[in-house]
Design a protein around this motif. Sequence first.
Motif, PDB file in Angstrom:
ATOM      1  N   ALA A  14     -17.781  30.281  42.833  1.00 49.39           N
ATOM      2  CA  ALA A  14     -17.288  29.288  43.797  1.00 49.39           C
ATOM      3  C   ALA A  14     -16.128  29.811  44.644  1.00 49.39           C
ATOM      4  O   ALA A  14     -15.641  29.102  45.514  1.00 49.39           O
ATOM      5  N   THR A  15     -15.692  31.047  44.384  1.00 50.04           N
ATOM      6  CA  THR A  15     -14.525  31.563  45.112  1.00 50.04           C
ATOM      7  C   THR A  15     -14.902  32.292  46.398  1.00 50.04           C
ATOM      8  O   THR A  15     -14.016  32.738  47.124  1.00 50.04           O
ATOM      9  N   SER A  16     -16.181  32.467  46.659  1.00 54.32           N
ATOM     10  CA  SER A  16     -16.548  33.313  47.799  1.00 54.32           C
ATOM     11  C   SER A  16     -17.940  32.947  48.320  1.00 54.32           C
ATOM     12  O   SER A  16     -18.762  32.377  47.589  1.00 54.32           O
ATOM     13  N   GLY A  17     -18.182  33.300  49.565  1.00 51.65           N
ATOM     14  CA  GLY A  17     -19.517  33.315  50.152  1.00 51.65           C
ATOM     15  C   GLY A  17     -20.361  32.077  49.897  1.00 51.65           C
ATOM     16  O   GLY A  17     -19.957  30.942  50.171  1.00 51.65           O
ATOM     17  N   THR A  41      -6.115  33.365  41.400  1.00 51.16           N
ATOM     18  CA  THR A  41      -5.582  33.119  42.744  1.00 51.16           C
ATOM     19  C   THR A  41      -6.687  32.647  43.681  1.00 51.16           C
ATOM     20  O   THR A  41      -6.544  31.673  44.425  1.00 51.16           O
ATOM     21  N   ARG A  42      -7.801  33.346  43.613  1.00 48.39           N
ATOM     22  CA  ARG A  42      -8.926  32.973  44.490  1.00 48.39           C
ATOM     23  C   ARG A  42      -9.478  31.594  44.111  1.00 48.39           C
ATOM     24  O   ARG A  42      -9.898  30.808  44.962  1.00 48.39           O
ATOM     25  N   LEU A  43      -9.443  31.321  42.812  1.00 53.02           N
ATOM     26  CA  LEU A  43      -9.920  30.027  42.315  1.00 53.02           C
ATOM     27  C   LEU A  43      -9.026  28.892  42.835  1.00 53.02           C
ATOM     28  O   LEU A  43      -9.519  27.858  43.303  1.00 53.02           O
ATOM     29  N   ARG A 185     -30.565  38.004  54.037  1.00 50.38           N
ATOM     30  CA  ARG A 185     -29.188  38.457  54.263  1.00 50.38           C
ATOM     31  C   ARG A 185     -28.306  37.343  54.826  1.00 50.38           C
ATOM     32  O   ARG A 185     -28.657  36.710  55.818  1.00 50.38           O
ATOM     33  N   THR A 186     -27.182  37.119  54.161  1.00 45.86           N
ATOM     34  CA  THR A 186     -26.301  36.004  54.479  1.00 45.86           C
ATOM     35  C   THR A 186     -24.899  36.545  54.738  1.00 45.86           C
ATOM     36  O   THR A 186     -24.462  37.489  54.060  1.00 45.86           O
ATOM     37  N   ALA A 187     -24.227  35.939  55.713  1.00 39.78           N
ATOM     38  CA  ALA A 187     -22.913  36.457  56.145  1.00 39.78           C
ATOM     39  C   ALA A 187     -21.815  36.087  55.153  1.00 39.78           C
ATOM     40  O   ALA A 187     -21.181  35.039  55.259  1.00 39.78           O
ATOM     41  N   THR A 188     -21.609  36.935  54.163  1.00 35.99           N
ATOM     42  CA  THR A 188     -20.589  36.709  53.134  1.00 35.99           C
ATOM     43  C   THR A 188     -19.788  38.006  52.956  1.00 35.99           C
ATOM     44  O   THR A 188     -20.211  39.065  53.433  1.00 35.99           O
ATOM     45  N   PRO A 189     -18.684  37.955  52.219  1.00 32.17           N
ATOM     46  CA  PRO A 189     -17.930  39.190  51.957  1.00 32.17           C
ATOM     47  C   PRO A 189     -18.810  40.282  51.344  1.00 32.17           C
ATOM     48  O   PRO A 189     -18.654  41.467  51.641  1.00 32.17           O
TER      49      PRO A 189
HETATM   50  N1  LIG Z   1     -25.048  37.586  50.787  1.00 32.46           N
HETATM   51  C1  LIG Z   1     -26.364  37.715  50.798  1.00 32.46           C
HETATM   52  O1  LIG Z   1     -26.965  38.246  51.738  1.00 32.46           O
HETATM   53  C2  LIG Z   1     -27.205  37.182  49.658  1.00 32.46           C
HETATM   54  C3  LIG Z   1     -28.597  37.136  49.855  1.00 32.46           C
HETATM   55  C4  LIG Z   1     -29.388  36.668  48.820  1.00 32.46           C
HETATM   56  C5  LIG Z   1     -28.813  36.256  47.637  1.00 32.46           C
HETATM   57  N2  LIG Z   1     -27.462  36.310  47.480  1.00 32.46           N
HETATM   58  C6  LIG Z   1     -26.928  35.865  46.196  1.00 32.46           C
HETATM   59  O2  LIG Z   1     -25.968  34.853  46.378  1.00 32.46           O
HETATM   60  C7  LIG Z   1     -24.986  34.924  45.349  1.00 32.46           C
HETATM   61  C8  LIG Z   1     -23.612  34.948  45.995  1.00 32.46           C
HETATM   62  O3  LIG Z   1     -23.515  36.098  46.819  1.00 32.46           O
HETATM   63  P1  LIG Z   1     -22.426  36.223  47.989  1.00 32.46           P
HETATM   64  O4  LIG Z   1     -23.058  37.019  49.058  1.00 32.46           O
HETATM   65  O5  LIG Z   1     -21.848  34.893  48.274  1.00 32.46           O
HETATM   66  O6  LIG Z   1     -21.392  37.213  47.258  1.00 32.46           O
HETATM   67  P2  LIG Z   1     -19.803  37.273  47.217  1.00 32.46           P
HETATM   68  O7  LIG Z   1     -19.215  36.782  48.499  1.00 32.46           O
HETATM   69  O8  LIG Z   1     -19.489  38.663  46.775  1.00 32.46           O
HETATM   70  O9  LIG Z   1     -19.445  36.253  46.056  1.00 32.46           O
HETATM   71  C9  LIG Z   1     -19.845  36.527  44.736  1.00 32.46           C
HETATM   72  C10 LIG Z   1     -19.228  35.506  43.810  1.00 32.46           C
HETATM   73  O10 LIG Z   1     -19.585  35.846  42.448  1.00 32.46           O
HETATM   74  C11 LIG Z   1     -18.396  35.939  41.685  1.00 32.46           C
HETATM   75  N3  LIG Z   1     -18.529  36.943  40.622  1.00 32.46           N
HETATM   76  C12 LIG Z   1     -18.919  38.215  40.757  1.00 32.46           C
HETATM   77  N4  LIG Z   1     -18.846  38.842  39.553  1.00 32.46           N
HETATM   78  C13 LIG Z   1     -18.379  37.926  38.674  1.00 32.46           C
HETATM   79  C14 LIG Z   1     -18.063  37.972  37.292  1.00 32.46           C
HETATM   80  N5  LIG Z   1     -18.183  39.102  36.567  1.00 32.46           N
HETATM   81  N6  LIG Z   1     -17.615  36.853  36.699  1.00 32.46           N
HETATM   82  C15 LIG Z   1     -17.443  35.708  37.415  1.00 32.46           C
HETATM   83  N7  LIG Z   1     -17.716  35.614  38.724  1.00 32.46           N
HETATM   84  C16 LIG Z   1     -18.180  36.710  39.351  1.00 32.46           C
HETATM   85  C17 LIG Z   1     -17.328  36.366  42.692  1.00 32.46           C
HETATM   86  O11 LIG Z   1     -16.050  36.135  42.173  1.00 32.46           O
HETATM   87  P3  LIG Z   1     -14.751  36.872  42.812  1.00 32.46           P
HETATM   88  O12 LIG Z   1     -14.268  35.955  43.884  1.00 32.46           O
HETATM   89  O13 LIG Z   1     -13.806  36.996  41.682  1.00 32.46           O
HETATM   90  O14 LIG Z   1     -15.218  38.202  43.329  1.00 32.46           O
HETATM   91  C18 LIG Z   1     -17.694  35.489  43.885  1.00 32.46           C
HETATM   92  O15 LIG Z   1     -17.234  34.177  43.706  1.00 32.46           O
HETATM   93  C19 LIG Z   1     -25.303  36.193  44.545  1.00 32.46           C
HETATM   94  O16 LIG Z   1     -25.982  35.845  43.372  1.00 32.46           O
HETATM   95  C20 LIG Z   1     -26.215  36.975  45.471  1.00 32.46           C
HETATM   96  O17 LIG Z   1     -27.129  37.809  44.779  1.00 32.46           O
HETATM   97  C21 LIG Z   1     -26.648  36.769  48.468  1.00 32.46           C
END
Ligand SMILES: NC(=O)c1ccc[n+]([C@@H]2O[C@H](COP(=O)([O-])OP(=O)(O)OC[C@H]3O[C@@H](n4cnc5c(N)ncnc54)[C@H](OP(=O)(O)O)[C@@H]3O)[C@@H](O)[C@H]2O)c1
Length: 240
Positions: A14-17, A41-43, A185-189
Motif C-alpha cells: 500500500a506504500t507505492s504504485g 516512514t513510507r507507511l 505495464r503500469t506507471a509506477t516507481p
Molecule cells: N508496474 C507494472 O507495470 C505492473 C504490471 C503488472 C503487475 N504489477 C504488479 O503490481 C504489484 C505492484 O507493483 P508496482 O508496480 O505498484 O510496484 P512498486 O511501486 O514497486 O510497489 C511495490 C509494493 O510492494 C511492496 N513490497 C515489495 N517487497 C515487499 C516486501 N518484502 N514486504 C512487504 N512489502 C513489499 C513495496 O513496499 P516498499 O514501499 O517498502 O518498497 C511497495 O509497496 C506487483 O505485484 C506487480 O507485480 C505491476
Amino acid sequence: MRVRRARTAIVTGATSGIGAAIAAALAGAGFRVFLIGRDETRLARAARRLPRRGLAGTARADLARVSEVRQLLDTLAECCPRVDVLVHAAGEYGWTQPGELASPAFETLFAVNVRAPYLLTQGLLPSLARARGQVILINSSIVRSPGVGVAAFKATQHALQGLTDSLRQDLNRRRIRVTSLYPGRTATPRMRRIYAHEGRRYQPAGLLSPRAVARVVLAVIELSDAAEITDVHLRSLRAY
Ligand SMILES: NC(=O)c1ccc[n+]([C@@H]2O[C@H](COP(=O)([O-])OP(=O)(O)OC[C@H]3O[C@@H](n4cnc5c(N)ncnc54)[C@H](OP(=O)(O)O)[C@@H]3O)[C@@H](O)[C@H]2O)c1
C-alpha cells in the motif's frame, strides 16, 4: 433504518504504485482500509494520504519473512475480525542474468510474490468467511509474454496464477470470491526502475495508470454481488 457497516479492506504493497492507488480508491468508496508496507516512514506517508475515516490501521511487515507474516496475521486477527476485501499488491521484481546462480534473489521473489499471498490468504480465511469477502491478487500480463531476462520473476507470476486458481476452489466453498488481475505495464516507481534498467526514456503517458487499475478493482468488487469475476487482463491502448 438499517445503517450499513463500513466495509473493511486490507491492502499489501500500500506504500507505492498500484497498491497505493487501490488503497486510495477503496477509501474513497467508503471502505476502512488497513495498509501494509515494509517501511514505517513510507507507511505513515501512505496513511496520511487517506481520509481519517478511511483508515482502519497500518502494519509494517517484510513479507519475505515468514515470522513477520505470522506477526502480521496476529495483528490483523485482532483489528479486523471481518475482512470484506483482501488485495495482494505487494510484489518484488528482479532480472535474471545468463549464467547467474542468483539463489537469494530467486528465494526472495518466491517468498514475496507467492508464499506471502498464500499464507496471508490462508491466515485470514476466518475473517474473510465471516464477511463473505473477496480476495484480489495483482498478477501480471507477463504470464502471456515471453518475459526476456526475467525468468525467476515470470515463474513467480505463473506460480501465483496456479495458486490462485486452486485456492479459488477451496475459498468458493466458504463463499469467498477470488479474482486475479493481470495488468500490463503500469506507471509506477517499479516501472521507472525497469525503464532505467532497459536504458529507455521513461514515458509514463503511454502506460496504464495505477488509478485506472484501481478503478478496475473497484468495478470488480461492486460487480461481484452478481457473479465471481475470476480473471481480468488489462493493458494500455497506447503501449502497443
Ligand atoms: N508496474 C507494472 O507495470 C505492473 C504490471 C503488472 C503487475 N504489477 C504488479 O503490481 C504489484 C505492484 O507493483 P508496482 O508496480 O505498484 O510496484 P512498486 O511501486 O514497486 O510497489 C511495490 C509494493 O510492494 C511492496 N513490497 C515489495 N517487497 C515487499 C516486501 N518484502 N514486504 C512487504 N512489502 C513489499 C513495496 O513496499 P516498499 O514501499 O517498502 O518498497 C511497495 O509497496 C506487483 O505485484 C506487480 O507485480 C505491476
